[in-house]
Structures are given as structure tokens and as C-alpha cells.
Design an enzyme around this catalytic site. Structure first.
Site, PDB file in Angstrom:
ATOM      1  N   ARG A  39      99.971-101.754 -38.140  1.00 41.96           N
ATOM      2  CA  ARG A  39     100.800-100.914 -39.021  1.00 41.96           C
ATOM      3  C   ARG A  39     101.883-100.166 -38.245  1.00 41.96           C
ATOM      4  NH1 ARG A  39      98.774 -99.904 -44.389  1.00 41.96           N
ATOM      5  NH2 ARG A  39      97.502-101.727 -44.817  1.00 41.96           N
ATOM      6  N   ARG A  43     105.203 -96.255 -42.786  1.00 47.34           N
ATOM      7  CA  ARG A  43     105.571 -94.893 -43.169  1.00 47.34           C
ATOM      8  C   ARG A  43     105.670 -93.885 -42.039  1.00 47.34           C
ATOM      9  NH1 ARG A  43     101.401 -93.951 -47.709  1.00 47.34           N
ATOM     10  NH2 ARG A  43     100.336 -95.429 -46.343  1.00 47.34           N
ATOM     11  N   ARG A  52     113.339 -98.567 -47.309  1.00 47.53           N
ATOM     12  CA  ARG A  52     112.468 -98.884 -48.443  1.00 47.53           C
ATOM     13  C   ARG A  52     112.800 -98.081 -49.702  1.00 47.53           C
ATOM     14  NH1 ARG A  52     107.310 -99.997 -48.806  1.00 47.53           N
ATOM     15  NH2 ARG A  52     107.845 -99.643 -50.986  1.00 47.53           N
ATOM     16  N   ASP A  88     102.095-108.268 -46.457  1.00 48.50           N
ATOM     17  CA  ASP A  88     100.831-107.648 -46.854  1.00 48.50           C
ATOM     18  C   ASP A  88      99.817-108.753 -47.103  1.00 48.50           C
ATOM     19  OD1 ASP A  88      99.671-104.836 -47.683  1.00 48.50           O
ATOM     20  OD2 ASP A  88      98.855-106.304 -49.084  1.00 48.50           O
ATOM     21  N   TYR A 163      89.393-107.043 -52.962  1.00 43.55           N
ATOM     22  CA  TYR A 163      90.453-106.547 -53.857  1.00 43.55           C
ATOM     23  C   TYR A 163      90.427-107.264 -55.212  1.00 43.55           C
ATOM     24  CZ  TYR A 163      92.379-103.799 -50.056  1.00 43.55           C
ATOM     25  OH  TYR A 163      92.531-102.877 -49.062  1.00 43.55           O
TER      26      TYR A 163
HETATM   27  O1  1CP Z   1     103.237-103.149 -39.253  1.00 43.86           O
HETATM   28  C1  1CP Z   1     102.307-103.848 -39.667  1.00 43.86           C
HETATM   29  O2  1CP Z   1     101.158-103.782 -39.213  1.00 43.86           O
HETATM   30  C2  1CP Z   1     102.602-104.890 -40.750  1.00 43.86           C
HETATM   31  C3  1CP Z   1     102.414-104.400 -42.066  1.00 43.86           C
HETATM   32  C4  1CP Z   1     101.155-104.545 -42.882  1.00 43.86           C
HETATM   33  C5  1CP Z   1      99.922-105.167 -42.619  1.00 43.86           C
HETATM   34  C6  1CP Z   1      99.446-105.831 -41.338  1.00 43.86           C
HETATM   35  C7  1CP Z   1     101.106-104.064 -44.202  1.00 43.86           C
HETATM   36  C8  1CP Z   1     102.201-103.355 -44.874  1.00 43.86           C
HETATM   37  N1  1CP Z   1      99.912-104.421 -44.754  1.00 43.86           N
HETATM   38  C9  1CP Z   1      99.160-105.071 -43.811  1.00 43.86           C
HETATM   39  C10 1CP Z   1      97.827-105.661 -43.988  1.00 43.86           C
HETATM   40  C11 1CP Z   1      96.909-105.043 -44.955  1.00 43.86           C
HETATM   41  N2  1CP Z   1      97.150-104.660 -46.252  1.00 43.86           N
HETATM   42  C12 1CP Z   1      95.534-104.846 -44.716  1.00 43.86           C
HETATM   43  C13 1CP Z   1      94.854-105.249 -43.440  1.00 43.86           C
HETATM   44  C14 1CP Z   1      95.117-104.239 -42.369  1.00 43.86           C
HETATM   45  C15 1CP Z   1      94.398-102.927 -42.546  1.00 43.86           C
HETATM   46  O3  1CP Z   1      93.161-102.952 -42.641  1.00 43.86           O
HETATM   47  O4  1CP Z   1      95.081-101.907 -42.570  1.00 43.86           O
HETATM   48  C16 1CP Z   1      94.958-104.295 -45.845  1.00 43.86           C
HETATM   49  C17 1CP Z   1      93.515-103.912 -46.048  1.00 43.86           C
HETATM   50  C18 1CP Z   1      95.989-104.182 -46.824  1.00 43.86           C
HETATM   51  C19 1CP Z   1      95.842-103.692 -48.201  1.00 43.86           C
HETATM   52  C20 1CP Z   1      96.777-102.579 -48.429  1.00 43.86           C
HETATM   53  N3  1CP Z   1      98.111-102.751 -48.689  1.00 43.86           N
HETATM   54  C21 1CP Z   1      96.508-101.206 -48.381  1.00 43.86           C
HETATM   55  C22 1CP Z   1      95.150-100.575 -48.103  1.00 43.86           C
HETATM   56  C23 1CP Z   1      94.493-100.079 -49.362  1.00 43.86           C
HETATM   57  C24 1CP Z   1      93.027 -99.736 -49.142  1.00 43.86           C
HETATM   58  O5  1CP Z   1      92.163-100.517 -49.587  1.00 43.86           O
HETATM   59  O6  1CP Z   1      92.743 -98.696 -48.542  1.00 43.86           O
HETATM   60  C25 1CP Z   1      97.717-100.539 -48.642  1.00 43.86           C
HETATM   61  C26 1CP Z   1      97.956 -99.073 -48.713  1.00 43.86           C
HETATM   62  C27 1CP Z   1      98.712-101.546 -48.813  1.00 43.86           C
HETATM   63  C28 1CP Z   1     100.169-101.352 -49.032  1.00 43.86           C
HETATM   64  C29 1CP Z   1     100.959-101.479 -47.788  1.00 43.86           C
HETATM   65  N4  1CP Z   1     100.967-102.589 -46.973  1.00 43.86           N
HETATM   66  C30 1CP Z   1     101.850-102.394 -45.929  1.00 43.86           C
HETATM   67  C31 1CP Z   1     102.434-101.104 -46.108  1.00 43.86           C
HETATM   68  C32 1CP Z   1     103.476-100.512 -45.195  1.00 43.86           C
HETATM   69  C33 1CP Z   1     101.860-100.547 -47.256  1.00 43.86           C
HETATM   70  C34 1CP Z   1     102.166 -99.185 -47.855  1.00 43.86           C
HETATM   71  C35 1CP Z   1     103.006 -99.343 -49.055  1.00 43.86           C
HETATM   72  C36 1CP Z   1     104.362 -98.725 -48.994  1.00 43.86           C
HETATM   73  O7  1CP Z   1     104.945 -98.418 -47.952  1.00 43.86           O
HETATM   74  O8  1CP Z   1     104.899 -98.555 -50.126  1.00 43.86           O
END
Ligand code: 1CP
Length: 357
Positions: A39, A43, A52, A88, A163
Site C-alpha cells: 500500500r 492515502r 484521485r 485492487d 468478500y
Molecule cells: O500500493 C499498493 O500496495 C497497491 C494498491 C492496492 C493493493 C495491493 C490497493 C489499492 N488494494 C490492494 C490489495 C487489496 N485490496 C487487499 C490485499 C492487501 C491487503 O491486505 O491490504 C485487500 C484485502 C483489498 C480489499 C480492499 N480494497 C480494502 C480492505 C477492506 C477490508 O476488508 O478491510 C480496501 C479499503 C480497498 C480499497 C482500496 N484498495 C486500494 C486503495 C488505495 C483502496 C482505498 C480506496 C480509496 O483510496 O478510495
């Protein structure tokens, strides 16, 4: 002795030193320890929040120029040793036509949760051409990144299933486990379908040029080792076996008890969260007579919110403990927290690069 003739074939230019991350992933010792952050795009960066502004997450993921810009931001700012494709884990589901949205402040939300045999049978397949925007983003990135490797990724079948079954983020994964225990046939059909989708997502990224892949089984730590082996491992193994030609990293949170089983799934590198010291993780991952395991991790993301002295102490400890491994990619034990000061991340990269692997 015959002298080597002057005409001996030589490369036109000296070969560039291989990227430290690729050296470590191959189980060798690079010039300095490689570091990137899960990540790292997102943010914590003001420049991310700016680009964004007004653009929904999934729309951003299917806009190649924006994916390229967001992926590059942490590379430019921090000088990390790898870029990770901005995307994602639900992107391949959306591409296949499954109703999923990413709701700000919540995460993925599924319009019609998948909980029955009929719902599993009705899941669409994913065609590679439905991921053209992702492939195009990868090509743009390879042209910009130069020698910095690009990591592609996907969610593993279990984490995606959670999910789809729960309908969104879940603390206890109770509906997921209920389906797994009550209806193993439907469970295995769902995980098999998700393994096929995940494989296509990763293969498209590799064909377009990513140099490493990471399979995120973020929530696998909710399972016992016995259940992981029975209900998850065969499907993750199938994904990892089908993706060839690049080093593979396999990561989950709370997986200290699952590390040997996750190693058996077949990745080259196992990601470790902050709960287990890396030298102990290496001990658990070692197979008698086998090569020394390669690990990634494992700074607690919350440590980055502490005083610099504490951050420095923890980073040095992790690099020390990582020397027990065949190769070590420095990272966090999970993603960067949104309220992390990006200046601290940059300082961690400088510190890691000053240390001996
Ligand atoms: O920089 C990086 O690492 C690339 C960006 C990235 C990655 C690797 C995003 C962007 N998502 C992911 C993978 C992801 N998405 C995972 C596996 C990694 C981890 O465990 O953190 C998971 C579980 C998700 C699911 C997801 N998508 C969540 C988690 C929800 C939960 O169950 O707690 C969330 C909040 C998202 C949305 C998301 N994905 C990525 C971003 C930057 C965001 C936030 C949304 C936004 O900015 O509007």
C-alpha cells in the site's frame, strides 16, 4: 594455456547490475537490502489524494494513465526498490462483470453475495481482453520505470471468496466459514472458479511485463492450519503453479501458524506479518536439506507512527533478523496506514539502503 582471443564475443555494453529486489527474491545477497511497502501508493500521499479527487476507485483502476501516475508516485518520492501496480484484488471480479463496488471508508461491497450452489454456478468467466486496461497500464509503467521492477498482484481465492460470501469486509468471516464447513462441494467449486479468475489476472499482468507477482491471501490467518490445508491450499497452489516466468511472493496476515503450509503452495518468497520475528519465520519455513527460505517483511505498520528512534531500532532489528533467510525483501507486515507521515517512509528507505544485507 591458450590466451583468450581478442575477438571473443562480448556484450556491447556492460550488463546493468540486476535489481536488488530480484537478487533477494532469487535467494542471493544484493548490494543493499531491497525495500518497498505494501500500500505504498494511496492515502498516505497528498499527491495521491489530489489525482484521485472526484474519481471513484474502480474507475481509477481501469484508467491506464492514472494507474501509471499513481503507481509511480511512491517510486519518485521514496526511491523504493519496486513499484506495485495500482489496482485492487476485486478488479478481476469487476472486469468479469460481477457486481462489486469499492465504497470509500469501507472497501469492496458485493451487490449480490455468493452463498449458494446456483450462485457459484452462475459466476461469469474472465476473458483476458476484459483486462486490456490493466495490461495497457503495465506497458506504460515498464516504459517509465527503467530498472525498477514492477510487481503485479492478485487476491488469493480464499480472500476473494470472503468478500463474495460476506458481501463486504468482515471481522470474523463467519458466513465464509459456515459455507466452507456445511457445503464443501460448493466451497471447492467457488474457490476453483476464483482460482481460474486469479490465474488469468496474474497471467495478463505477466504477459504485459510485470517482473514479480504477489498473491495476497490477506485473511487466510483466520483459518487453522488443518482447514487451510483442506479448503484453501489446493486452490492457491493451482494459481501459483499456473503463473510462470517471474518470482512469486505469497503473503497473508496472522499466518504465523500457516507458514509451512503456505510455503508448500509454491511461491519463491513468503511474506511474514509483524507477529513473528523473521529468524523464527525462517526456522518454520526451512525444509531439512532444502535451500534457505526467502522472506518478505515485517515491520509493524503502526511503528511508523512512533518516534524516529523507535522506527530506526525496529528497522535495524528486522534487517538483522532477516539475515537468517536466504534472501530478505524489507517491507511492512501489512499495508501502510493512511495516517502515516510519508517523510518517515522516505527516511526508512534511506536507512535500509545504508545497511548491509
Ligand atoms: O500500493 C499498493 O500496495 C497497491 C494498491 C492496492 C493493493 C495491493 C490497493 C489499492 N488494494 C490492494 C490489495 C487489496 N485490496 C487487499 C490485499 C492487501 C491487503 O491486505 O491490504 C485487500 C484485502 C483489498 C480489499 C480492499 N480494497 C480494502 C480492505 C477492506 C477490508 O476488508 O478491510 C480496501 C479499503 C480497498 C480499497 C482500496 N484498495 C486500494 C486503495 C488505495 C483502496 C482505498 C480506496 C480509496 O483510496 O478510495
Amino acid at each position: 594455456m591458450t590466451p583468450v582471443p581478442d575477438t571473443a564475443a562480448r556484450p556491447a555494453e556492460p550488463a546493468a547490475a540486476p535489481a536488488p529486489l530480484l537478487v533477494a527474491a532469487a535467494g542471493a545477497t544484493p548490494a543493499h537490502p531491497p525495500v518497498w511497502f505494501m500500500r505504498q501508493a494511496g492515502r498516505s500521499l497528498p499527491e495521491y489524494r489530489e489525482v484521485r479527487e472526484g474519481i471513484p476507485m474502480l474507475q481509477a483502476c481501469f484508467t491506464p494513465e492514472l494507474v501509471c501516475e499513481i503507481t509511480m508516485q511512491p517510486v519518485r518520492r521514496h526511491g523504493v526498490d519496486a513499484a506495485i501496480l495500482f489496482s485492487d484484488i476485486v478488479v478481476p471480479l469487476v472486469a468479469a462483470g460481477i457486481g462489486v463496488d469499492i465504497v470509500p471508508g469501507t472497501g469492496p461491497v458485493v451487490a449480490e453475495p455468493v452463498r449458494t450452489e446456483a450462485a457459484v454456478a452462475g459466476l461469469p468467466e474472465l476473458r483476458p481482453d476484459q483486462l486490456d486496461a490493466v495490461a495497457q497500464a503495465v506497458r506504460l509503467l515498464r516504459a517509465e520505470l527503467g530498472d525498477t521492477p514492477l510487481i503485479g498482484f492478485a487476491g488469493a481465492p480464499f480472500t476473494l471468496a470472503s468478500y463474495l460470501i460476506e458481501g463486504g469486509p468482515s471481522r470474523h468471516h463467519e458466513r465464509t466459514k459456515a459455507l466452507m464447513y456445511s457445503d464443501p462441494a460448493t466451497w471447492h467449486a467457488l474457490l476453483a472458479a476464483l482460482a481460474t479468475i486469479t490465474t488469468t489476472f496474474l497471467q495478463v499482468q505477466v504477459a504485459a511485463g510485470v517482473q514479480v507477482v504477489q498473491l495476497f491471501d490477506s485473511w487466510a490467518g483466520a483459518l487453522s492450519e488443518r482447514d487451510y490445508r483442506e479448503f484453501v491450499l489446493p486452490h492457491s497452489s493451482r494459481v501459483l503453479a499456473a503463473v510462470q516466468g517471474v518470482p512469486k511472493i505469497h503473503f497473508g496476515v496472522g499466518t504465523s501458524e500457516l507458514l509451512p503450509a503456505m510455503r508448500e503452495a509454491g511461491a519463491d518468497v513468503v511474506g511474514v506479518d509483524w507477529r513473528l520475528p523473521l529468524d523464527e519465520a525462517v526456522r518454520r519455513l526451512t525444509v531439512p536439506g532444502g535451500p534457505a527460505p526467502v522472506v518478505q517483511g515485517n515491520l509493524d505498520p503502526a511503528v511508523l507512527l512512533a518516534d524516529w528512534d523507535a522506527v530506526e531500532r525496529e528497522v535495524r532489528r528486522i534487517v538483522d533478523e532477516g539475515r537468517a533467510a536466504g534472501g530478505h525483501i524489507v517491507n511492512l507486515g501489512h499495508g501502510v496506514l493512511p495516517n502515516t507521515d510519508p517523510a518517515v517512509l522516505t527516511r526508512v528507505v534511506e536507512l535500509v539502503h545504508s545497511l548491509t544485507p
